[in-house]
Design a protein around this motif. Sequence first.
Motif, PDB file in Angstrom:
ATOM      1  N   ALA A  55       0.898  -1.240  -0.108  1.00 13.59           N
ATOM      2  CA  ALA A  55       0.102   0.105  -0.010  1.00 13.59           C
ATOM      3  C   ALA A  55       0.704   1.422  -0.012  1.00 13.59           C
ATOM      4  N   MET A  92       1.084   4.468  -2.666  1.00 12.05           N
ATOM      5  CA  MET A  92       0.551   5.798  -2.186  1.00 12.05           C
ATOM      6  C   MET A  92       1.756   6.787  -2.480  1.00 12.05           C
ATOM      7  N   HIS A 123      -4.207   6.165  -4.955  1.00 12.62           N
ATOM      8  CA  HIS A 123      -5.295   5.936  -3.961  1.00 12.62           C
ATOM      9  C   HIS A 123      -5.483   4.357  -3.499  1.00 12.62           C
ATOM     10  N   VAL A 124      -5.619   4.347  -2.212  1.00 13.80           N
ATOM     11  CA  VAL A 124      -5.578   2.687  -1.810  1.00 13.80           C
ATOM     12  C   VAL A 124      -6.654   2.311  -0.972  1.00 13.80           C
ATOM     13  N   CYS A 177      -7.627  -0.916   0.953  1.00 14.06           N
ATOM     14  CA  CYS A 177      -6.768  -2.183   1.367  1.00 14.06           C
ATOM     15  C   CYS A 177      -7.602  -3.007   2.253  1.00 14.06           C
ATOM     16  N   MET A 227       1.314   3.531   7.434  1.00 14.77           N
ATOM     17  CA  MET A 227       0.473   3.800   6.222  1.00 14.77           C
ATOM     18  C   MET A 227      -0.524   5.040   6.291  1.00 14.77           C
ATOM     19  N   ALA A 231      -0.331   8.107   3.584  1.00  9.87           N
ATOM     20  CA  ALA A 231      -1.253   8.667   2.745  1.00  9.87           C
ATOM     21  C   ALA A 231      -1.317  10.316   2.845  1.00  9.87           C
ATOM     22  N   LEU A 236      -6.776   6.479   1.716  1.00 12.06           N
ATOM     23  CA  LEU A 236      -6.518   5.427   2.345  1.00 12.06           C
ATOM     24  C   LEU A 236      -7.602   4.952   2.889  1.00 12.06           C
ATOM     25  N   GLU A 280     -10.204  10.946   3.393  1.00 13.88           N
ATOM     26  CA  GLU A 280     -10.594   9.780   4.533  1.00 13.88           C
ATOM     27  C   GLU A 280     -12.097   9.681   4.742  1.00 13.88           C
ATOM     28  N   HIS A 305      -9.628   6.809   9.609  1.00 13.38           N
ATOM     29  CA  HIS A 305      -8.322   6.310   9.938  1.00 13.38           C
ATOM     30  C   HIS A 305      -8.102   6.084  11.483  1.00 13.38           C
TER      31      HIS A 305
END
Length: 330
Positions: free
Chosen positions: A80, A84, A89-90, A92, A106, A110, A117, A296, A302
């Motif tokens: 990831a 990034m 964009h991820v 996961c 991570m 981001a 993320l 987000e 997050h």
Amino acid sequence: MVRFAVIGTNWITERFIEAATSIEGFSLSAVYSRTEDRAKQFARKFNVEHVYTDLHEMASSKEFDAVYVASPNSLHASQAMLMMENGKHVLCEKPLASNTLEVEAMIQCAKKHSVVLMEALKTTLLPNFLTIKEHLHKIGTVRRYVASYCQYSSRYDRYKQGEILNAFKPEFSNGSLMDIGVYAVYPLVVLFGEPKSIHGQCYMLDSGVDGQGSLMLQYEEMDALITYSKITNSYIPSEIQGEKGSIIIDKINIPENVTIKYNDGSEENITVPQDQQSMYYEAKEFIELIERNAFESTVNSHRHSIITASILEKARRQMGVIYPADKKDE
């Protein structure tokens, strides 16, 4: 249009693609697999032009904007972050990473590269989880959260025959809590936040991962009991108990039928229709974040991912389930 790549060519990736295909704004542009034959076979199935067997080459590609990571848990963080760092964009798969330090790294990555993320935990974005949140106030002060998710793994049959597949290998940061228990932990965190204390116990397999276990979590005014397993099945519902009634949830991982039973004996069915595949809603949330330049999710946030990772890690350490990825951080 958000152009996607996928890392991982397993059944969960297929489910994701099938669900996301019906979303306006989704297109599949690239596939990664360690072997070229597997990558090409998977790409042909979904009419994908670009195939990669080298992650660094893939990360530098201009052929996609976002990536769905569905590799083994132990690879989530490194893969990831590589994506990034190259502006991708991820989304996961759960669990987001092996431990809290990886999750924090991570998230910082981001933020540094201004990309989305999001942890792909589908439960908390489903219509019938949202209806639980909407009606939670009706049961008064919540005193207990009880969640059970026990699903016998076909891989356990092969384990008992002496063949240890990835699902039961600590080097891949796997086991029952990470693969199954997280479906009960993450909704708890979204609804009630961070617990004051955590106690975990498990049945440990010889391979070094948990086959099943339970968690007891204490909050200021309530407690939570979570049971999970990959070596047994369970058919009991989950529930949230309040002073005025209880919310009964048929399946904590994919709520499809939700009822409130009040203390006076009356019942209210608060189930809402779910006309899409379960993974549709996480894909839609992720795509809309990209389109809105919102980095987000407010649901699979997050903060929720960090709290969940912390619960999983603390419980594992109590149980003695330690991964090679944990030792790297010591």
